[in-house]
Motif scaffolding. Sequence first.
Motif, PDB file in Angstrom:
ATOM      1  N   MET A   1       1.455  61.347  86.198  1.00  0.00           N
ATOM      2  CA  MET A   1       1.555  62.028  87.490  1.00  0.00           C
ATOM      3  C   MET A   1       2.867  62.796  87.638  1.00  0.00           C
ATOM      4  N   LYS A   2       3.502  63.105  86.508  1.00  0.00           N
ATOM      5  CA  LYS A   2       4.813  63.757  86.569  1.00  0.00           C
ATOM      6  C   LYS A   2       4.751  65.138  87.204  1.00  0.00           C
ATOM      7  N   ASN A   3       3.603  65.793  87.111  1.00  0.00           N
ATOM      8  CA  ASN A   3       3.506  67.166  87.611  1.00  0.00           C
ATOM      9  C   ASN A   3       3.094  67.241  89.073  1.00  0.00           C
ATOM     10  N   VAL A   4       2.872  66.106  89.710  1.00  0.00           N
ATOM     11  CA  VAL A   4       2.507  66.117  91.124  1.00  0.00           C
ATOM     12  C   VAL A   4       3.722  66.512  91.950  1.00  0.00           C
ATOM     13  N   PRO A   5       3.625  67.556  92.756  1.00  0.00           N
ATOM     14  CA  PRO A   5       4.801  67.996  93.523  1.00  0.00           C
ATOM     15  C   PRO A   5       5.151  67.030  94.641  1.00  0.00           C
ATOM     16  N   ILE A   6       6.425  66.984  94.970  1.00  0.00           N
ATOM     17  CA  ILE A   6       6.898  66.212  96.115  1.00  0.00           C
ATOM     18  C   ILE A   6       6.624  67.037  97.368  1.00  0.00           C
ATOM     19  N   LEU A   7       6.085  66.394  98.398  1.00  0.00           N
ATOM     20  CA  LEU A   7       5.759  67.080  99.640  1.00  0.00           C
ATOM     21  C   LEU A   7       6.588  66.531 100.792  1.00  0.00           C
ATOM     22  N   ALA A   8       7.169  67.416 101.567  1.00  0.00           N
ATOM     23  CA  ALA A   8       7.915  67.050 102.776  1.00  0.00           C
ATOM     24  C   ALA A   8       7.836  68.247 103.721  1.00  0.00           C
ATOM     25  N   GLY A   9       8.375  68.089 104.934  1.00  0.00           N
ATOM     26  CA  GLY A   9       8.304  69.198 105.871  1.00  0.00           C
ATOM     27  C   GLY A   9       9.058  68.912 107.149  1.00  0.00           C
ATOM     28  N   VAL A  10       8.874  69.801 108.103  1.00  0.00           N
ATOM     29  CA  VAL A  10       9.483  69.647 109.419  1.00  0.00           C
ATOM     30  C   VAL A  10       8.387  69.816 110.463  1.00  0.00           C
ATOM     31  N   ARG A  57       0.598  61.112 105.657  1.00  0.00           N
ATOM     32  CA  ARG A  57       0.760  59.936 104.793  1.00  0.00           C
ATOM     33  C   ARG A  57      -0.414  59.843 103.809  1.00  0.00           C
ATOM     34  N   LYS A  58      -1.586  60.155 104.296  1.00  0.00           N
ATOM     35  CA  LYS A  58      -2.786  60.021 103.458  1.00  0.00           C
ATOM     36  C   LYS A  58      -2.759  60.996 102.287  1.00  0.00           C
ATOM     37  N   VAL A  59      -2.229  62.213 102.501  1.00  0.00           N
ATOM     38  CA  VAL A  59      -2.208  63.200 101.415  1.00  0.00           C
ATOM     39  C   VAL A  59      -0.959  63.088 100.551  1.00  0.00           C
ATOM     40  N   GLY A  60      -0.086  62.113 100.863  1.00  0.00           N
ATOM     41  CA  GLY A  60       1.013  61.826  99.947  1.00  0.00           C
ATOM     42  C   GLY A  60       2.365  62.421 100.276  1.00  0.00           C
ATOM     43  N   PHE A  61       2.593  62.816 101.542  1.00  0.00           N
ATOM     44  CA  PHE A  61       3.920  63.305 101.904  1.00  0.00           C
ATOM     45  C   PHE A  61       4.958  62.194 101.739  1.00  0.00           C
ATOM     46  N   ALA A  62       6.148  62.575 101.275  1.00  0.00           N
ATOM     47  CA  ALA A  62       7.244  61.617 101.135  1.00  0.00           C
ATOM     48  C   ALA A  62       7.913  61.344 102.475  1.00  0.00           C
ATOM     49  N   PHE A 254      13.436  64.135  97.968  1.00  0.00           N
ATOM     50  CA  PHE A 254      13.389  64.908  96.733  1.00  0.00           C
ATOM     51  C   PHE A 254      14.271  64.325  95.632  1.00  0.00           C
ATOM     52  N   ARG A 255      15.135  63.380  96.010  1.00  0.00           N
ATOM     53  CA  ARG A 255      16.003  62.704  95.042  1.00  0.00           C
ATOM     54  C   ARG A 255      16.857  63.690  94.262  1.00  0.00           C
ATOM     55  N   GLY A 256      17.345  64.709  94.952  1.00  0.00           N
ATOM     56  CA  GLY A 256      18.185  65.710  94.303  1.00  0.00           C
ATOM     57  C   GLY A 256      19.506  65.889  95.030  1.00  0.00           C
TER      58      GLY A 256
END
Length: 278
Positions: A1-10, A57-62, A254-256
């Motif tokens: 699952m390394k290529n799954v993008p991290i999702l976040a927002g406002v 949460r269901k679609v995987g947002f961090a 994002f751990r960056g």
Amino acid sequence: MKNVPILAGVAGWPVTYSLSPVIHSTWAHRANINGYYIPIAIEPTEDDFRAVIAGLRKVGFAGINVTKPHKENALRIADDASGTAKSAGAANMLTFREDHIYADNSDVVGFANAVKDHTDQPGDHGVILGAGGAARGVILALKELGIQKITITNRTREKAEALAAEFGLAVVDWDKRSEVLDGADLLVNTTSLGMTGQPPLEIDLSPLKSKSVIADIVYSPLETPLLRAAKNHHTIDGLAMLMHQAVPGFEQWFRGNAKVDEDLKNILLKEIKRRETT
């Protein structure tokens, strides 16, 4: 699952004005992180907020940042919260963990770090204009900075008195807002006065000391009438707080590395100018 993008927002209502997607996208690009940070419009009811959060949460947002009018809703729906969020009575960060939602408030550290960028000696006396939700975060930030005396004034004195009782502040009447600046080290405007589309903030800055710091937490316009009138003082505009409050969320989700610098500010200024011409 390394290529799954991290999702976040406002999330907010409205939210299209937010510059947070520009900030997070810039940091993600710098760090070569596969992630997306998007604006999420949620109508101003707690039921709508709860429903959208469940979907995210269901679609995987961090996690998400939260802006008006949902900061109180964010704290209410969380399963756990930081002491800062509890003290502020609002959350601007929700982190979605496997079994619970965690609320935090980075507005406090965001404003404190914006002040630290301008001075390592903020002084002993701070004056806050306004007694709304933003004022609560600023109060906590000033206490974190070690400011011993905090005076608050508001157009509705009762609201100022309520905050004063909760946090141990001094209160003055709104028509004394200029006089109370005598000897103050820091002035913070948390009201809507001076914002685009709002009446100007009328205040006499002459009682302030020459080394006093003047801050306005809004960034529309970036140079408010208050900051324009304070050219002989150290000033902090709304972008400073906005950039610093974004750091904890980016690092959490994002751990960056999230670096606040002139390059980032110039990117935001360019975006503001683009929006003004479109």
